[in-house]
Design an enzyme around this catalytic site. Sequence first.
Site, PDB file in Angstrom:
ATOM      1  N   LYS A 197       6.287  21.749  36.927  1.00  0.00           N
ATOM      2  CA  LYS A 197       4.913  21.272  37.118  1.00  0.00           C
ATOM      3  C   LYS A 197       4.822  20.468  38.410  1.00  0.00           C
ATOM      4  CE  LYS A 197       2.471  17.766  36.219  1.00  0.00           C
ATOM      5  NZ  LYS A 197       1.654  17.714  37.452  1.00  0.00           N
ATOM      6  N   GLU A 272      14.174  10.169  38.350  1.00  0.00           N
ATOM      7  CA  GLU A 272      14.318   9.587  39.683  1.00  0.00           C
ATOM      8  C   GLU A 272      13.024   8.832  39.948  1.00  0.00           C
ATOM      9  OE1 GLU A 272      13.828   8.769  43.166  1.00  0.00           O
ATOM     10  OE2 GLU A 272      13.938  10.877  43.769  1.00  0.00           O
ATOM     11  N   CYS A 306      10.551   7.045  47.999  1.00  0.00           N
ATOM     12  CA  CYS A 306      11.062   6.187  46.915  1.00  0.00           C
ATOM     13  C   CYS A 306      12.159   5.264  47.407  1.00  0.00           C
ATOM     14  CB  CYS A 306      11.549   7.038  45.754  1.00  0.00           C
ATOM     15  SG  CYS A 306      12.613   8.379  46.281  1.00  0.00           S
ATOM     16  N   GLU A 403       6.593  -1.836  44.073  1.00  0.00           N
ATOM     17  CA  GLU A 403       6.639  -0.730  45.020  1.00  0.00           C
ATOM     18  C   GLU A 403       5.231  -0.486  45.556  1.00  0.00           C
ATOM     19  OE1 GLU A 403       7.506   3.355  43.494  1.00  0.00           O
ATOM     20  OE2 GLU A 403       8.937   3.379  45.137  1.00  0.00           O
TER      21      GLU A 403
HETATM   22  P1  NAI Z   1       3.058   9.595  38.805  1.00  0.00           P
HETATM   23  O1  NAI Z   1       4.356   9.104  38.274  1.00  0.00           O
HETATM   24  O2  NAI Z   1       1.833   9.445  37.961  1.00  0.00           O
HETATM   25  O3  NAI Z   1       3.172  11.169  39.151  1.00  0.00           O
HETATM   26  C1  NAI Z   1       4.352  11.892  39.348  1.00  0.00           C
HETATM   27  C2  NAI Z   1       4.308  13.202  38.548  1.00  0.00           C
HETATM   28  O4  NAI Z   1       4.220  12.890  37.164  1.00  0.00           O
HETATM   29  C3  NAI Z   1       3.096  14.097  38.843  1.00  0.00           C
HETATM   30  O5  NAI Z   1       3.489  15.442  38.765  1.00  0.00           O
HETATM   31  C4  NAI Z   1       2.151  13.773  37.702  1.00  0.00           C
HETATM   32  O6  NAI Z   1       1.243  14.793  37.418  1.00  0.00           O
HETATM   33  C5  NAI Z   1       3.122  13.574  36.563  1.00  0.00           C
HETATM   34  N1  NAI Z   1       2.630  12.757  35.450  1.00  0.00           N
HETATM   35  C6  NAI Z   1       1.743  11.731  35.478  1.00  0.00           C
HETATM   36  N2  NAI Z   1       1.532  11.237  34.231  1.00  0.00           N
HETATM   37  C7  NAI Z   1       2.312  11.966  33.402  1.00  0.00           C
HETATM   38  C8  NAI Z   1       2.537  11.935  31.992  1.00  0.00           C
HETATM   39  N3  NAI Z   1       1.917  11.068  31.206  1.00  0.00           N
HETATM   40  N4  NAI Z   1       3.413  12.823  31.465  1.00  0.00           N
HETATM   41  C9  NAI Z   1       4.057  13.697  32.248  1.00  0.00           C
HETATM   42  N5  NAI Z   1       3.878  13.778  33.586  1.00  0.00           N
HETATM   43  C10 NAI Z   1       3.014  12.918  34.156  1.00  0.00           C
HETATM   44  O7  NAI Z   1       2.840   8.929  40.201  1.00  0.00           O
HETATM   45  P2  NAI Z   1       1.459   8.704  41.025  1.00  0.00           P
HETATM   46  O8  NAI Z   1       0.400   8.214  40.104  1.00  0.00           O
HETATM   47  O9  NAI Z   1       1.181   9.923  41.774  1.00  0.00           O
HETATM   48  O10 NAI Z   1       1.887   7.526  41.984  1.00  0.00           O
HETATM   49  C11 NAI Z   1       1.938   6.193  41.503  1.00  0.00           C
HETATM   50  C12 NAI Z   1       3.097   5.445  42.077  1.00  0.00           C
HETATM   51  O11 NAI Z   1       4.304   6.046  41.633  1.00  0.00           O
HETATM   52  C13 NAI Z   1       3.218   5.448  43.588  1.00  0.00           C
HETATM   53  O12 NAI Z   1       2.421   4.477  44.182  1.00  0.00           O
HETATM   54  C14 NAI Z   1       4.686   5.165  43.750  1.00  0.00           C
HETATM   55  O13 NAI Z   1       4.906   3.785  43.636  1.00  0.00           O
HETATM   56  C15 NAI Z   1       5.328   5.866  42.579  1.00  0.00           C
HETATM   57  N6  NAI Z   1       5.871   7.174  42.959  1.00  0.00           N
HETATM   58  C16 NAI Z   1       7.213   7.301  43.135  1.00  0.00           C
HETATM   59  C17 NAI Z   1       7.749   8.494  43.554  1.00  0.00           C
HETATM   60  C18 NAI Z   1       9.201   8.658  43.758  1.00  0.00           C
HETATM   61  O14 NAI Z   1       9.588   9.471  44.569  1.00  0.00           O
HETATM   62  N7  NAI Z   1      10.053   7.982  43.024  1.00  0.00           N
HETATM   63  C19 NAI Z   1       6.901   9.651  43.868  1.00  0.00           C
HETATM   64  C20 NAI Z   1       5.502   9.432  43.578  1.00  0.00           C
HETATM   65  C21 NAI Z   1       5.026   8.230  43.160  1.00  0.00           C
END
Ligand code: NAI
Length: 499
Positions: A197, A272, A306, A403
């Site tokens: 996904k 991660e 990240c 972050e």
């Molecule tokens: P997010 O964690 O919501 O999204 C990442 C992935 O998880 C996307 O594919 C999203 O559709 C999916 N997702 C969201 N809610 C879910 C759920 N309940 N169950 C299963 N999958 C789910 O991150 P978002 O909202 O895009 O960004 C928020 C913050 O997260 C950023 O500001 C950053 O701090 C952090 N982040 C960290 C990343 C990393 O590489 N470790 C990458 C993206 C965001």
Amino acid sequence: MATATAAVTPDSKVTQYVAKQQKMLINGKWVDAQSGKTFPTYNPATGEVLSRVAEGDKADIDLAVKAARAAFETGPWSTMSASERGKLIWRLADALEKNAEEFAQLESLDNGKPLKVARAGDIPLSIDNFRYFAGWATKIEGNTIPLGLRQPGKFFAYTLREPVGVVGQIIPWNFPLLMAVWKLSPALAAGCTIVLKPAEQTPLTALRLGELITEVGFPDGVVNIVPGYGETAGAALAAHPDVDKVAFTGSTEVGKLIIKASVGNLKKVSLELGGKSPNVVLGDADIDATIPGAAAAIFYNQGQVCSAGSRLFIEKSIFDKVVDGVAQKAESIRVRQGFDPESDMGPLVSEEQMHRVLGYMEEGKKEGAKSLGGGERIGDKGYFVKPSVLVNTNPNMKVVKEEIFGPVVTAIPFSDPNELVTQANDSMYGLAAGIWTRDIKKAHALAAKLRAGTVWINCYNVFDAALPFGGYKQSGWGREMGHEALEHYTEVKSVCAAL
Ligand code: NAI
Ligand code: MG
């Protein structure tokens, strides 16, 4: 200036691709969502809709998991030799290489990053990752184990490493293609089948990769790609009772939801997650190398990394010099749309992410932090934010603890090296760290004390398919890349025979 001066335009192949409505890949076929719904993906440089994409939810995830299960149990994939699997992964790398420019352009359009960054970073790293894991397909081995309590020669015992089964993979938007590849390649090498996904902000390169996956000859159902929102498609995948393992990259908050969702069938989980990585500059550092290095450590990819070096600890004796240098670098960064050949930094990925970053800036200033320029939106079209260096912070401020995931670094002076270790480790995260010094003894001594999954010495954000990457503490579970990654996609079976 947010507006382009000499922007190049996308190739016609790319324009045509984004013009069509995107479907999802289930069991080797491109299909619409069961619900018939679609969602928009935006061009963050303009805020305009780039493409409409089939919106997967629980019903589509169910179909995709069924296809992946059938491919795992009974399809040609289940009896294919490891060498043949490796060859398919290698062919996928070749196909990606052949279409590298198209992928770079698509990534820049959907994510916002400068085209030159996608060309030099995302795409070649993705190609190399496939090649690295193509090689592993034929090298996944068990051991022969002498039994300690038994007379030698009476038993023959050995271990096998078998694929874990059907894998759900949920990825973020900061390196859309590369994150798909980091997840797919070890799973494919191990012989798993997959439901992927992509992030709702950036589904396009993963979907285009799906076309290459079918073209190079992966059997139907081995890789299924279901775009959609996290709360619906993502949550359904994480909770699915017939998924054996889920791999997630994204926020720590959602990582915890993934663990909760996995409880139903106790599927394996690897995560991660976020970071707030310390980047430490010792007094004897080579300043000319450190300043650009520390600036790149935070500003690369608009700060949406990240492992970004977001807490910059600088020894007092050189604090002003280094901070001024990094602030000057920030000032000189050309923030432009990704197709502008002069762009060093593109827009943030979404309106939401821009407001998140601007919100942190505002809060930081309210709490007494001082910005050495930057930190505000540029223009009113697209999601451009001017990079910023924050000083006068204290360890309790949100901008120091949380972050930000944007082009904002907090610069913090230190004088006592022991206190530095305590401060650097004072975080719920433990993803990465940097050390800048000419003293190799100090460097390794400090590397041993930092609680982080990766420590870079006199460099930063150096990634390689062979080098494991992942987090201590709340930065995650497990490692991606290197042979460590294969462990998440295999089960160990002990076989013991009486002779
Ligand atoms: P997010 O964690 O919501 O999204 C990442 C992935 O998880 C996307 O594919 C999203 O559709 C999916 N997702 C969201 N809610 C879910 C759920 N309940 N169950 C299963 N999958 C789910 O991150 P978002 O909202 O895009 O960004 C928020 C913050 O997260 C950023 O500001 C950053 O701090 C952090 N982040 C960290 C990343 C990393 O590489 N470790 C990458 C993206 C965001
Ligand atoms: Mg997008």
